[in-house]
Write an enzyme that holds these catalytic residues in place. Structure first.
Site, PDB file in Angstrom:
ATOM      1  N   ASP A  43       0.843  -1.196   0.000  1.00  0.00           N
ATOM      2  CA  ASP A  43       0.000   0.000   0.000  1.00  0.00           C
ATOM      3  C   ASP A  43       0.884   1.254   0.000  1.00  0.00           C
ATOM      4  O   ASP A  43       1.673   1.457   0.928  1.00  0.00           O
ATOM      5  CB  ASP A  43      -0.900   0.011   1.245  1.00  0.00           C
ATOM      6  CG  ASP A  43      -1.850   1.193   1.223  1.00  0.00           C
ATOM      7  OD1 ASP A  43      -2.849   1.106   0.483  1.00  0.00           O
ATOM      8  OD2 ASP A  43      -1.591   2.202   1.906  1.00  0.00           O
ATOM      9  N   TYR A  48       3.057  10.026   0.834  1.00  0.00           N
ATOM     10  CA  TYR A  48       4.005   9.413   1.775  1.00  0.00           C
ATOM     11  C   TYR A  48       5.450   9.813   1.447  1.00  0.00           C
ATOM     12  O   TYR A  48       6.372   9.536   2.227  1.00  0.00           O
ATOM     13  CB  TYR A  48       3.859   7.879   1.802  1.00  0.00           C
ATOM     14  CG  TYR A  48       2.479   7.397   2.222  1.00  0.00           C
ATOM     15  CD1 TYR A  48       1.563   8.259   2.826  1.00  0.00           C
ATOM     16  CD2 TYR A  48       2.075   6.080   1.999  1.00  0.00           C
ATOM     17  CE1 TYR A  48       0.290   7.825   3.190  1.00  0.00           C
ATOM     18  CE2 TYR A  48       0.802   5.641   2.371  1.00  0.00           C
ATOM     19  CZ  TYR A  48      -0.086   6.517   2.957  1.00  0.00           C
ATOM     20  OH  TYR A  48      -1.343   6.081   3.306  1.00  0.00           O
ATOM     21  N   LYS A  77      -2.367   6.206  -4.197  1.00  0.00           N
ATOM     22  CA  LYS A  77      -3.487   7.129  -3.957  1.00  0.00           C
ATOM     23  C   LYS A  77      -3.225   8.516  -4.533  1.00  0.00           C
ATOM     24  O   LYS A  77      -2.105   9.033  -4.421  1.00  0.00           O
ATOM     25  CB  LYS A  77      -3.756   7.237  -2.448  1.00  0.00           C
ATOM     26  CG  LYS A  77      -3.825   5.881  -1.767  1.00  0.00           C
ATOM     27  CD  LYS A  77      -4.135   5.950  -0.290  1.00  0.00           C
ATOM     28  CE  LYS A  77      -3.843   4.614   0.376  1.00  0.00           C
ATOM     29  NZ  LYS A  77      -2.483   4.512   0.928  1.00  0.00           N
ATOM     30  N   HIS A 110      -7.462   9.613  -2.324  1.00  0.00           N
ATOM     31  CA  HIS A 110      -6.979   9.454  -0.944  1.00  0.00           C
ATOM     32  C   HIS A 110      -7.978  10.007   0.079  1.00  0.00           C
ATOM     33  O   HIS A 110      -8.236   9.382   1.107  1.00  0.00           O
ATOM     34  CB  HIS A 110      -5.623  10.158  -0.807  1.00  0.00           C
ATOM     35  CG  HIS A 110      -4.758   9.635   0.286  1.00  0.00           C
ATOM     36  ND1 HIS A 110      -3.399   9.623   0.226  1.00  0.00           N
ATOM     37  CD2 HIS A 110      -5.067   9.101   1.497  1.00  0.00           C
ATOM     38  CE1 HIS A 110      -2.902   9.111   1.343  1.00  0.00           C
ATOM     39  NE2 HIS A 110      -3.894   8.788   2.128  1.00  0.00           N
TER      40      HIS A 110
END
Ligand code: NDP
Length: 318
Positions: A43, A48, A77, A110
């Site tokens: 994931d 990030y 995402k 997201h």
């Protein structure tokens, strides 16, 4: 490894590796350890800020023969600053470049929250778009275009409640196939689980262990501990497993994918091994009645006087 089936028969390995907060210097090794251990579901997300290192680990694993691309399920995402129709594909292509992949298995919106182009995290009203500026249907149209172009095999959402999902379902050509939300015994999400099931959508549980490594700016000092909760500890001893494994097995029993994050080799192994634990129905019932109800990722970072959004835009009414 147990899998969940999409409507076209594609399989999603039920346990995946989370990568939020895994620093660039750590995530390369963590993903490689995970793939070596047998994880086949990773994931990721643009926000990030570690996708290029994840991509380096994928390239290494493919070239070393640890896994083939077609055996791996990769989710990423769309960040909040790419919600306009013309930006969705741009966001996905950046992610593919960083991950060094030709396609994703699953691409998610997201959050149902929109920032202006280039804004990493909106700090004031001017940096947000409203639903009038950029309707969710417009973002979804962009997602459908990515699906039609073959850039992703499946499309879905994250942090959507049933009311926001209904908005999309009214106008979509391709229905969302996944809703990724926070879920664990303190937040079982029964209403949303029922809604998603009725609409043929799979679900993924994020922050399954309580997301203890969040920065203090988005963490309350007095929050309860999932891993230390007496009932979780008691059931973990009964099943001769760790509290983390019990919490992971809880989702496997519910037919919900789960993506614990770890950068520690031993815990990466431990979390995957939880797939073999079968929690009995009576213990699932006991977990259902656990005394603590709590949401760790509370969403307040998107609300308040400097934002056009409220918590009702995010969370399901229980
Ligand atoms: P988790 O609930 O997975 O908790 C991560 C923490 O648990 C880390 O401190 C980790 O430490 C620790 N941990 C991992 N395994 C064990 C174990 N076996 N025993 C004890 N402690 C353990 O938190 P996340 O919030 O990271 O959620 C998981 C993933 O879900 C994210 O990484 C991300 O991929 C996704 N996510 C998605 C969101 C969304 O909006 N769609 C929001 C939040 C998360 P260590 O690394 O040192 O092992």
């Amino acid at each position: 490894m147990k899998t969940l089936a999409f409507n076209n028969g594609d399989q999603l390995p039920i346990i995946g590796l989370g990568t939020w907060k895994s620093k660039p210097g750590q995530v390369y090794q963590a993903v490689l350890w995970a793939l070596e251990a047998g994880y086949r579901h990773i994931d990721c997300a643009a926000i990030y800020n570690n996708q290029s290192e994840v991509g380096q680990a994928f390239t290494k694993a493919f070239s070393d023969g640890i896994v083939r691309r077609e055996e791996l399920f990769v989710t990423s995402k769309l960040w909040n600053s790419n919600h306009r129709l013309e930006d969705v594909e741009v966001g996905l292509k950046e992610t593919l470049r960083d991950l060094r992949l030709d396609y994703l298995d699953l691409y998610l919106i997201h959050w149902p929250v929109s920032f202006k182009k280039g804004v990493e995290f909106a700090q004031n009203r001017e940096e947000y778009y409203t639903y009038q500026d950029v309707p969710l249907e417009q973002t979804w149209e962009g997602m459908e275009a990515c699906f039609a172009n073959g850039l992703t095999k499946h499309i879905g959402v994250s942090n959507f409640n049933s009311s926001k999902l209904n908005e999309i379902l009214k106008t979509c050509k391709v229905a969302p196939e996944m809703n990724q939300v926070e879920m664990h015994p303190f937040l079982p999400q029964d209403t949303l689980v029922k809604f998603c099931k009725e609409h043929g959508m799979l679900m993924t549980a994020y922050s399954p262990l309580g997301s203890g490594d969040r920065s203090s700016s988005i963490k309350k000092a007095d929050e309860p501990s999932l891993l230390q909760h007496a009932l979780i500890q008691e059931l973990a001893s009964k099943y001769a497993c760790s509290a983390a494994q019990l919490l992971i097995a809880y989702h496997v029993a519910r037919g919900i994918a789960v993506i614990p994050k770890s950068i520690n080799q031993e815990r990466i192994h431990e979390n995957l091994a939880a797939g073999a634990i079968v929690i009995e129905a009576n213990d699932m019932e006991t977990l259902k009645n656990i005394d603590t109800k709590y949401r760790f990722i509370d969403g307040t970072f998107y609300t308040g006087p400097r934002s056009p959004y409220s918590l009702e835009d995010l969370w399901e009414k229980e």
